[in-house]
Design a protein around this motif. Structure first.
Motif, short mmCIF file in Angstrom:
data_model
loop_
_atom_site.label_atom_id
_atom_site.label_comp_id
_atom_site.label_asym_id
_atom_site.label_seq_id
_atom_site.Cartn_x
_atom_site.Cartn_y
_atom_site.Cartn_z
N ARG A 190 0.82 -1.21 0.00
CA ARG A 190 0.00 0.00 0.00
C ARG A 190 0.85 1.26 0.00
O ARG A 190 0.66 2.14 -0.83
N CYS A 191 1.83 1.34 0.95
CA CYS A 191 2.59 2.59 1.06
C CYS A 191 4.04 2.46 0.60
O CYS A 191 4.75 3.46 0.49
N GLY A 192 4.50 1.25 0.36
CA GLY A 192 5.86 1.07 -0.15
C GLY A 192 6.94 1.00 0.92
O GLY A 192 8.12 0.83 0.61
N HIS A 193 6.55 1.10 2.20
CA HIS A 193 7.54 1.02 3.28
C HIS A 193 8.16 -0.38 3.31
O HIS A 193 7.44 -1.39 3.31
N PHE A 205 1.16 -10.21 7.21
CA PHE A 205 1.90 -8.99 6.90
C PHE A 205 1.21 -7.82 7.59
O PHE A 205 0.00 -7.67 7.50
N ALA A 206 1.96 -7.00 8.31
CA ALA A 206 1.40 -5.80 8.94
C ALA A 206 2.43 -4.68 8.83
O ALA A 206 3.51 -4.76 9.40
N CYS A 207 2.10 -3.65 8.07
CA CYS A 207 3.04 -2.55 7.82
C CYS A 207 3.23 -1.72 9.09
O CYS A 207 2.26 -1.26 9.68
N HIS A 212 -1.23 -1.09 7.26
CA HIS A 212 -1.89 -1.99 6.31
C HIS A 212 -1.61 -3.45 6.68
O HIS A 212 -0.47 -3.82 6.94
N THR A 213 -2.68 -4.26 6.72
CA THR A 213 -2.47 -5.68 6.99
C THR A 213 -2.98 -6.51 5.82
O THR A 213 -3.94 -6.12 5.15
N ASN A 219 0.32 -9.97 -0.33
CA ASN A 219 1.07 -8.71 -0.35
C ASN A 219 2.29 -8.83 -1.27
O ASN A 219 2.55 -7.95 -2.09
N ALA A 220 3.02 -9.94 -1.15
CA ALA A 220 4.21 -10.16 -1.99
C ALA A 220 3.81 -10.26 -3.46
O ALA A 220 4.47 -9.69 -4.34
N ALA A 221 2.71 -10.96 -3.73
CA ALA A 221 2.27 -11.15 -5.12
C ALA A 221 1.90 -9.81 -5.76
O ALA A 221 2.14 -9.59 -6.95
N ILE A 222 1.31 -8.90 -4.97
CA ILE A 222 0.96 -7.57 -5.49
C ILE A 222 2.24 -6.80 -5.85
O ILE A 222 2.33 -6.16 -6.91
N ASN A 223 3.26 -6.90 -4.98
CA ASN A 223 4.55 -6.25 -5.28
C ASN A 223 5.20 -6.84 -6.53
O ASN A 223 5.80 -6.13 -7.33
#
Ligand SMILES: [Zn+2]
Length: 238
Positions: A190-193, A205-207, A212-213, A219-223
């Protein structure tokens, strides 16, 4: 028909046919794209949240195989029992190969049917970074990864899957893009952090920056998808 060969694997016999000029079977466009994360709990997780091919049965066979191999080392050389143990190890190896190929075919078929463009991790790079960062050292609780053998069996599954996917994608007229998977599992989609602490557990995953969770593999697949689309755009602009 070009060649017909007969192959024996343990007690099973196979007929292998190879044909010339097999027509490609182009599939109609779907307008959908997907990033593909290859993992341990699921062979494949897509950027739109699908989990394909749970290799638990493969892990079970891998455990049996490890046990059979231990058993084999205890048998006396040249004994009848040792010969039997050798046959058992070979049969389990063959079973693992069949299961791996079967899951690869099913997962690849599902993906090729649904997406025009698929982005996956470049496995040569992935294997290096994985062994360095050790994400596979803490696999999900559902999957037994007790031995190095077990893990290597799951690892080999990714290579088989990508080979099958490449063949099916070519035949269907689909586009495959390989990207460097560095940081795809620890970057917030979501934010790229990017931080190791973003990865709570293997599945979670929790940023730490934006809160963002998500499922860690999604999450990895979206990246992965994003990296692939960026590569594609750069190639188009050049
Ligand atoms: Zn974030």
């Amino acid at each position: 028909m070009k060649t017909i060969s007969v192959k024996r694997e343990g007690r099973r016999w196979y007929v292998v046919l190879s044909c010339d000029g097999v027509p490609a079977q182009t599939l109609p466009a779907t307008g959908a794209v997907a990033g593909i994360d290859m993992g341990v709990a699921s062979l494949v997780t897509t950027s739109d949240g699908r989990h394909l091919a749970n290799p638990r049965h493969l892990a079970t066979s891998a455990d049996r195989l490890a046990e059979a191999q231990r058993d084999l080392t205890r048998k006396k050389r040249g004994s009848k029992r040792r010969r039997k143990a050798v046959v058992r190890v070979a049969a389990l190896h063959a079973k693992v190969r069949r299961q791996r190929l079967d899951s690869a075919h099913k997962a690849a078929l599902a993906l090729v049917g649904d997406y025009d463009v698929m982005v996956h991790e470049d496995l040569r790079i992935a294997n290096m970074t994985r062994s360095a960062s050790g994400t596979l050292e803490a696999p999900g609780r559902n999957v037994a990864a007790k031995s190095g053998l077990n893990r290597s069996i799951l690892d080999a599954g990714w290579g088989v899957f990508l080979t099958v996917l490449a063949h099916k994608a070519e035949s269907a007229g689909r586009e495959l893009i390989a990207v460097n998977p560095a940081n795809t599992s620890r970057t917030c989609s979501r934010c790229g952090h990017c931080a190791q602490e973003n990865r709570v557990t293997q599945a979670e995953f929790a940023c730490v920056a934006c809160g963002h969770t998500a499922h860690a593999d999604v999450n990895a697949a979206i990246n992965i998808l994003r990296a692939g689309l960026a590569l594609r755009q750069a190639a188009g602009a050049a």
